[in-house]
Design a protein around this motif. Structure first.
Motif, PDB file in Angstrom:
ATOM      1  N   TYR A 257      33.093  44.904  65.078  1.00 26.22           N
ATOM      2  CA  TYR A 257      33.355  43.602  65.677  1.00 26.22           C
ATOM      3  C   TYR A 257      34.856  43.357  65.774  1.00 26.22           C
ATOM      4  N   PRO A 258      35.360  42.982  66.958  1.00 28.18           N
ATOM      5  CA  PRO A 258      36.804  42.710  67.098  1.00 28.18           C
ATOM      6  C   PRO A 258      37.160  41.365  66.476  1.00 28.18           C
ATOM      7  N   GLN A 259      37.833  41.398  65.353  1.00 29.15           N
ATOM      8  CA  GLN A 259      38.193  40.181  64.646  1.00 29.15           C
ATOM      9  C   GLN A 259      39.329  39.442  65.370  1.00 29.15           C
ATOM     10  N   LYS A 260      39.291  38.132  65.263  1.00 27.64           N
ATOM     11  CA  LYS A 260      40.345  37.325  65.861  1.00 27.64           C
ATOM     12  C   LYS A 260      41.633  37.470  65.051  1.00 27.64           C
ATOM     13  N   GLN A 261      42.702  37.771  65.750  1.00 23.64           N
ATOM     14  CA  GLN A 261      43.984  37.927  65.074  1.00 23.64           C
ATOM     15  C   GLN A 261      44.615  36.568  64.794  1.00 23.64           C
ATOM     16  N   GLN A 262      44.998  36.364  63.555  1.00 20.59           N
ATOM     17  CA  GLN A 262      45.634  35.122  63.156  1.00 20.59           C
ATOM     18  C   GLN A 262      47.158  35.251  63.280  1.00 20.59           C
ATOM     19  N   PHE A 263      47.809  34.107  63.325  1.00 28.54           N
ATOM     20  CA  PHE A 263      49.266  34.112  63.464  1.00 28.54           C
ATOM     21  C   PHE A 263      49.927  34.819  62.284  1.00 28.54           C
TER      22      PHE A 263
END
Length: 490
Positions: A257-263
């Motif tokens: 699953y492509p995880q959302k990149q955080q700042f």
């Protein structure tokens, strides 16, 4: 005299067989040849279909093009419908098919609960089959048995579908999983229904169940063969309608699953560390949810009998929403009756609208014989069946950690079957598994399980083979849920 045509005469810039030909030009020539061959084959197929349509004078039936199944890339495969003994999942893309109104759907809604407050009341006209997503050929009541040849008439087909619900006062599309059981595989469907009947007593809200809720069943003629002219039908098959509302996928698909990149992930030093902390927190939450769901199922007098990664579903893969993760079990076709007292389930079945006696579940003595443990007394067989579920939970825990924390991703060496072989080689001593894992590619795995005085390894040892004598499955599960590995897990 005809001129000699060569690849060099087609591509004037280079001679294909010259030593000076760049490698990229060779690849380019090969790709052009493949494209030309594909165009020729596609043109021939179109011509053949046109001729077949022109010469067809038979009975008109539903026209569906014959499309050969193809295996998707590994990270796109959905193992949602897999059961032990499956032959792999194939994708077939067809036009959506709508069932006719002649099929009667028996919706499992508690009789004392108004339908508007219960699970969606679906009729056959509400179903829209999206695509066939898998097939398996079970072999009797033994999940470990292998199917030999094509003589086995037991087939389970899996379809993704949608249905319509008016529970909220407006038409809403509900994601569904439809399973078609043919031949002797209908016994698996009846066990699934028996499990639902037992667990749903006192749980009127289907969303609170530790299992994937079954909304209903129906019968129809089974699709035996598909041609350019339509379908050919055989004997009746039994279908179950399961709700996928709120479910993301099985645990198998989580590492892809492509995880959302955080700042903060872009920061040079602490960024990767924060990403790892979120992943570790997610794994802890899922493992704890698996143990809680397993304890719930065992408390209802049921052992799963065939647990693996494909039997566990989660509500989200998003590691930023770890607190919202919920775990559900599915694929109870080999469920074992572990109730201490053999009591009929008629009252429970009548409450949810079906009739399923307790005898539909596999007898624990028979289940243990099928698993190679030999003859046992009834009480000992019950303990062994539940203990086997806990052992399988330990293997799933190991496969989840090795697959999600390895930079290589899931592979043959991170699969539970391979890990089990390593454990057998080390006489089920987890310390031996840790020594085997001391390699550069698995540094993150060892570091994660080493935290808090090797809490991860200690939990794995507890589930696989506890060092404390006399612990049964209930004792192991209770200790596991209170383990220091979950000290910061909500």
């Amino acid at each position: 005299r005809q001129p000699k045509i060569t690849m060099a005469s087609i591509h004037h810039s280079y001679d294909l067989w010259s030593k000076d030909t760049p490698r990229y030009q060779l690849r380019s020539n090969a790709n052009r040849a493949k494209k030309i061959a594909a165009i020729v084959l596609a043109s021939a197929s179109v011509v053949a279909l046109i001729i077949a349509a022109a010469t067809n004078t038979g009975e008109q039936r539903l026209s569906v093009p014959k499309i050969a199944p193809r295996r998707l890339p590994k990270h796109h495969q959905s193992n949602l419908m897999s059961l032990p003994g499956h032959r792999g999942l194939m994708m077939q893309h067809h036009k959506p098919l709508h069932h006719s109104g002649s099929v009667q759907v028996n919706v499992m809604v508690p009789k004392d609960v108004p339908r508007k407050e219960g699970v969606p009341s679906l009729s056959s006209a509400n179903f829209t089959l999206k695509q066939m997503i898998g097939q398996m050929r079970p072999s009797g009541d033994n999940p470990n048995a292998k199917v030999h040849g094509q003589a086995n008439n037991s087939v389970v087909n899996f379809f993704s579908a949608t249905g319509r619900s008016n529970d909220l006062g407006k038409t809403e599309e509900v994601p569904l999983l439809l399973k078609e059981y043919r031949g002797d595989a209908k016994n698996l469907a009846m066990r699934e229904l028996a499990v639902q009947a037992r667990i749903r007593v006192g749980n009127e809200d289907a969303r609170a169940l530790p299992v994937l809720p079954i909304l209903g069943t129906f019968e129809s003629k089974c699709i035996v063969h598909m041609t350019e002219n339509g379908f050919s039908f055989g004997d009746k098959s039994l279908w179950t309608v399961e709700s996928l509302n709120g479910i993301t996928d099985t645990l198998v698909s989580y590492p892809y699953y492509p995880q959302k990149q955080q700042f903060t992930d872009k920061l040079p030093i602490i960024g990767p560390e924060m990403f790892l902390r979120r992943r570790e927190s997610y794994i802890r939450k899922v493992v704890k949810g698996m143990l809680e769901s397993l304890a719930n199922i065992h408390d209802n007098g049921i052992a799963h009998g065939a647990l693996d990664m494909t039997s566990i579903l989660v509500t989200t893969f998003d590691e930023t929403k770890t607190k919202d993760v919920k775990v559900r079990f599915s694929n109870f076709g080999y469920a074992i009756n572990t109730a201490e007292e053999v009591t009929p389930d008629i009252a429970a079945a009548n409450k949810v609208g079906i009739v399923t006696p307790a005898s539909l579940l596999i007898d624990p003595i028979v289940a243990m014989e099928n698993s190679g443990k030999g003859e046992m007394e009834h009480a000992d067989a019950i303990k062994a069946a539940k203990r086997d579920d806990v052992y399988r939970m330990g293997l799933i825990f190991a496969e989840l950690v090795y697959g999600a924390m390895s930079p290589e991703g899931p592979n043959a060496r991170t699969h539970s079957s391979f890990i089990e072989r390593r454990l057998r080689f080390k006489n089920f001593d987890v310390d031996g598994l840790r020594e085997w894992s001391l390699e550069p590619t698995w540094t993150l795995i060892v570091d994660f399980l080493d935290k808090d005085e090797k809490a991860g390894w200690d939990l794995l040892q507890l589930l696989i083979q506890p060092k404390e004598d006399g612990l049964d499955s209930e004792g192991i599960t209770a200790q596991a849920l209170n383990h220091r590995f979950f000290k910061d897990t909500p």
